[in-house]
Each structure stands twice: as structure tokens, then as C-alpha cells.
Scaffold this active site. Structure first.
Site, PDB file in Angstrom:
ATOM      1  N   ASP A  31       0.827  -1.207   0.000  1.00 35.21           N
ATOM      2  CA  ASP A  31       0.000   0.000   0.000  1.00 35.21           C
ATOM      3  C   ASP A  31       0.859   1.254   0.000  1.00 35.21           C
ATOM      4  OD1 ASP A  31      -2.282  -1.455  -0.009  1.00 35.21           O
ATOM      5  OD2 ASP A  31      -2.913  -0.972   2.034  1.00 35.21           O
ATOM      6  N   SER A  73     -13.435   6.239  -2.877  1.00 37.41           N
ATOM      7  CA  SER A  73     -12.251   6.161  -2.028  1.00 37.41           C
ATOM      8  C   SER A  73     -12.285   7.313  -1.025  1.00 37.41           C
ATOM      9  CB  SER A  73     -10.980   6.245  -2.879  1.00 37.41           C
ATOM     10  OG  SER A  73     -10.850   5.115  -3.703  1.00 37.41           O
ATOM     11  N   LYS A 102      -9.455   1.711  10.471  1.00 31.73           N
ATOM     12  CA  LYS A 102      -9.389   1.488   9.027  1.00 31.73           C
ATOM     13  C   LYS A 102      -8.975   0.032   8.796  1.00 31.73           C
ATOM     14  CE  LYS A 102      -7.402   3.344   4.770  1.00 31.73           C
ATOM     15  NZ  LYS A 102      -6.922   2.023   4.284  1.00 31.73           N
ATOM     16  N   LYS A 271     -14.807  10.763  10.149  1.00 33.85           N
ATOM     17  CA  LYS A 271     -15.904  11.262   9.327  1.00 33.85           C
ATOM     18  C   LYS A 271     -16.700  12.311  10.098  1.00 33.85           C
ATOM     19  CE  LYS A 271     -17.412   6.989   8.679  1.00 33.85           C
ATOM     20  NZ  LYS A 271     -18.226   5.844   8.211  1.00 33.85           N
ATOM     21  N   CYS A 428       6.532 -17.792 -22.174  1.00 34.10           N
ATOM     22  CA  CYS A 428       7.404 -17.770 -20.993  1.00 34.10           C
ATOM     23  C   CYS A 428       6.732 -18.548 -19.867  1.00 34.10           C
ATOM     24  CB  CYS A 428       7.665 -16.326 -20.562  1.00 34.10           C
ATOM     25  SG  CYS A 428       8.598 -16.184 -19.020  1.00 34.10           S
TER      26      CYS A 428
END
Length: 462
Positions: A31, A73, A102, A271, A428
Site C-alpha cells: 500500500d 475512495s 481502518k 468522518k 514464458c
């Protein structure tokens, strides 16, 4: 380098890694690495179209779901100053705020009609996701029928308890997040994890009609828990004239207890709690103005760059992997870490034998942040492998990192694509299975998964 060429490289990199993350469930970067690419592109070209997309469209061959309420997002922050700016500038006039951990899993939207589970969908592009209803029904705490006969969309994060991950999947995947996405999107049980090992934690609910007459989002979370029958992620309300002080203190508390929490988290979501104030603030094309995803600050340590190996991924991308002297950072002992691509190698300007700064930004795998000049033999002393045995190593000669011109898997020619090297040989060994799988999905052939393709190749039936 900040010109058009760099902007194009960054846009391609963001698009490429977003595709791997959302559609392939096989990210090649952490991330933090993705955020660094995103932030640099935002600095150089704030209006770039890639920045205003939540994610890629679902893969061909999957059932698409149009989100009645877009799943956007969130704007990001990493410092106390970001929280202060969010309170005093972005949401000026706000008095009451809501915070939740989160969770680091896979976003999911549950659509209920008259209280019955009608459909479950991934976030996807934010406007359109992938139907994963059958797998979502296997998640133990997702009810097929609510306690109230309401029409609503409940959003949340599907996560895997860390205890379950350690007991069953530690050797399968480097982190629980990848397993969450794969378990939700698997077909015919071909995923690496069982959906029944996942947990759903709600963070939002939208009503199609007859919305409850409430002022605050926290009241909706109470309703979810006590009346509707779905467990939200834990939340905290801040109601003060200057809430930023308590909110910053809250991040410190979570930073301390993060390692003991039952799920993997990488920050706190703040928020504005007042729903009418949210309506007035509105959203950008990418994120709502009334929310902030605050991420934990990085943890740092130093090591020594011993060597660089080059590996060909399933998409043909050739990635440099750094071998370093073992170093524990953020509770993780690391001896190998990705250097992302040729562009990153050139940007870091590293030599073998350099002392390097290792940083962990809320991710499972730490990364090299910068070079600190030539190391000495003493920099290798007093180090231990993850199993506790002593590390014994010799400092390599200080020299440049050699960039390959041939594929390390098949010896075929490599082609430069911006900051990336790619093997162009479709046969490959390292990329054949992924090419076949993508082709099958493009033709919308159901029932073709990674395991089946690998079995067919092993049996020389393809």
C-alpha cells in the site's frame, strides 16, 4: 524528473497496480508503495484522469453490478497536521466527528430488499463492482435476512481474524487482505481461502426509501447493531469545540494497541458525523470531502543491500527483489523486499553493499526507502534470522545494480514499458498461466480458475 514522461510512467504504474489489486487479487507492491506513486502523480498532475477513478472495471466474464450509491475512495492523511487541516479547513464548521479503525481487508456492499439479502458486490470502479453473492453468503456474520424488512445497502469491510490467518494461512499468503479478496471473488472453490473464515464489519448504510429521521451517522451505526442486526466496526464519537486534540490522542491510542487488535488495520477513518453537513460539503469525483483516512506513521530501521534478484511475474513484468541483511521493523523480520521496477532502482540510486533505510508504513512487507551510502562489515553484525538463528554474512563489493536485458525465467528479450521491464514471450513459463487465464475470462468462460489452468499445464494438456 517531473515532466510529461514521468507523469505518463506514474499514470501507467497506478493503473497497472490497481488492476492487480482489485481484479487479480495479486498485488506486486505494498500500500505504501502504491500511495507513493499516487502522491507523486497528484503532485505533478492533479487533474490526471487516473486520480479520479476509484478502481478498474470488473474483469470480462464476471457479473457486473451497478452501485446505486457509489463506493468512493477516501482522502488520505498521515500526520497530526492532516487531521487539523481536515477539521479546520476541509470540514470547517463541523462540531461532531466519528472515528472507526481502518480495516485492511476487502470492501463489500450488501444489498437487502425487504430485509432479505438480494446481492453482494465488490467495490470495483466505485460505480460498478462484481457480483460475489454466493461467496458472501458463506461469511458467517452476514445475515441472509435482517431483523427489519428494510430496503438498504450496507457497506463494510470483509476481514480475516489474525488468529485464523496464523493458524491456517500463514504459508499461503503474505497477508490476510489478499486472501479476503480472493475468497470473495473465487469461482467453484478455487480460491486460496474459505469465505467462511472471513468476518464482515459494517461502516455505512444507505436506505433506498423511508430513511430513518436521524441527524448523525453514529445513530445509524447504533441502528445497524441494535435493530437491523449487523455488527459495525467499533466507533468513537468526538463532540467538542476543538475535537482535533482528542482525535489526535485517539490515533496515539490505536497506534499502541494496533498490534494486539484481532484484525489487521492500517489507520483510522474520521468522518463528519452530521449527515446534513455532509450533504452540503458533497464529494469530489474521487472522494467525499467529509471523510479522512488517516494512516499510521511509518516505522524505520537500517540494513545492508546484499544483492538483487530479478523475477518474472505472471503478467510478464520483471521485478527486482532486494536481498538484505535480516532486520526487524514493525514486528516483521525482513530479508527480501521488492524494489518495484527499474524506475525505482534508478530513483533510489543504490549500489550493492550500501546501507539502506527500511520503512514499514502499515503494510506487511517493509520496503527500502533510501540509500545511506556504503556500509561497513560492522553493519552486518548482531543480526538474526526470523527463526532466531544468527546471521553470518560478508559485505559485498560496492558496485552498481545490473539491470537484465533477458528474461530470468525464459532468457527471452525484455522490452521497456516506461518504468517497467516486461518479457514479451507469451510462452514464458512464468507468465503462461496468467495469459491463458486472462484469455478465458475475456471469452467469458466460467469455471476456469488458476488451479485448473496450472493442472492443465502440469499435465501438458495445453
Amino acid at each position: 524528473m517531473g515532466g510529461p514522461e514521468r507523469i505518463q510512467q506514474l499514470a501507467e504504474a497506478v493503473r497497472y497496480h490497481r488492476e492487480l489489486y482489485y481484479n487479480q487479487s495479486s498485488p506486486e507492491v505494498t500500500d505504501a508503495e502504491f500511495d507513493a506513486l499516487w502522491d507523486e502523480l497528484k503532485l505533478l498532475d492533479p487533474e490526471n484522469a487516473v486520480l479520479h477513478q476509484v478502481g478498474p472495471e470488473p474483469l470480462p466474464g464476471t457479473v457486473k453490478v451497478e452501485h446505486r450509491f457509489p463506493m468512493r475512495s477516501l482522502d488520505k492523511g498521515t500526520t497530526d497536521e492532516d487531521i487539523i487541516h481536515f477539521i479546520t479547513q476541509s470540514t470547517f464548521g463541523g462540531k461532531q466527528y466519528l472515528a472507526q479503525p481502518k480495516l485492511d481487508g476487502s470492501a463489500l456492499s450488501l444489498e437487502y430488499v425487504a430485509g432479505n439479502l438480494h446481492r453482494a458486490a465488490t467495490r470495483g470502479s466505485g460505480e460498478r463492482g462484481e457480483d460475489v453473492t454466493l461467496n458472501a453468503k458463506q461469511v458467517e456474520n452476514i445475515p441472509t435476512r435482517l431483523n427489519l424488512p428494510v430496503d438498504c445497502h450496507i457497506r463494510g469491510e470483509v476481514v480475516m481474524p489474525l488468529k485464523t490467518f496464523e493458524e491456517k494461512y500463514r504459508d499461503v499468503s503474505p497477508n490476510p487482505r489478499n486472501l479476503c479478496s480472493g475468497a470473495l471473488r473465487q469461482k467453484h472453490g478455487d480460491g486460496k481461502a474459505d469465505a467462511s473464515d472471513l468476518v464482515f464489519c459494517a461502516y455505512d448504510v444507505k436506505f433506498v426509501k423511508d430513511s430513518p429521521e436521524v441527524q448523525f451517522d453514529s445513530q445509524l451505526l447504533e441502528m445497524l447493531k441494535n435493530e437491523i442486526g449487523i455488527e459495525p466496526a467499533p466507533w468513537q464519537v468526538f463532540d467538542a469545540e476543538n475535537p482535533q486534540k482528542e482525535m489526535i490522542k485517539y490515533t496515539k491510542q490505536w497506534s499502541e494497541k494496533r498490534s494486539s487488535y484481532e484484525y489487521e488495520i492500517d489507520g483510522i477513518v474520521f468522518k463528519l458525523d452530521d449527515l446534513q453537513q455532509r450533504e452540503r460539503l458533497g464529494s469530489t469525483a474521487h472522494h467525499p470531502r467529509w471523510a479522512l483516512a488517516w494512516k499510521f506513521p511509518p516505522e524505520e530501521a537500517t540494513s545492508v543491500l546484499l544483492g538483487v534478484d530479478w523475477q518474472t511475474g505472471r503478467t510478464g513484468a520483471v521485478t527486482p527483489v532486494a536481498r538484505i541483511a535480516p532486520q526487524t521493523v514493525g514486528g516483521v523480520t525482513v530479508e527480501n523486499t521488492t524494489l518495484h521496477n527499474v524506475g525505482e532502482v534508478e530513483r533510489l540510486n543504490l549500489n550493492l553493499g550500501d546501507k539502506v533505510l527500511i520503512v514499514r508504513r502499515g503494510d506487511v512487507i517493509p520496503k527500502i526507502e533510501s540509500g545511506l551510502g556504503p556500509a561497513s562489515q560492522s553493519d552486518l553484525e548482531g543480526r538474526f534470522h526470523a527463526d532466531g538463528t544468527s546471521f553470518v554474512g560478508v559485505l559485498p563489493s560496492n558496485k552498481d545494480i545490473q539491470i537484465p536485458s533477458q528474461c530470468p525465467a525464459c532468457d527471452g528479450d525484455l522490452e521497456a514499458e516506461g518504468a517497467f521491464l516486461r518479457c514479451i514471450d507469451l510462452m514464458c513459463d512464468a507468465r503462461t498461466s496468467r495469459t491463458i487465464l486472462y484469455w478465458c475470462r475475456s471469452l467469458e468462460m466460467d469455471g476456469i480458475g488458476e488451479k485448473l489452468v496450472e493442472q492443465l499445464l502440469d499435465a501438458e494438456l495445453i
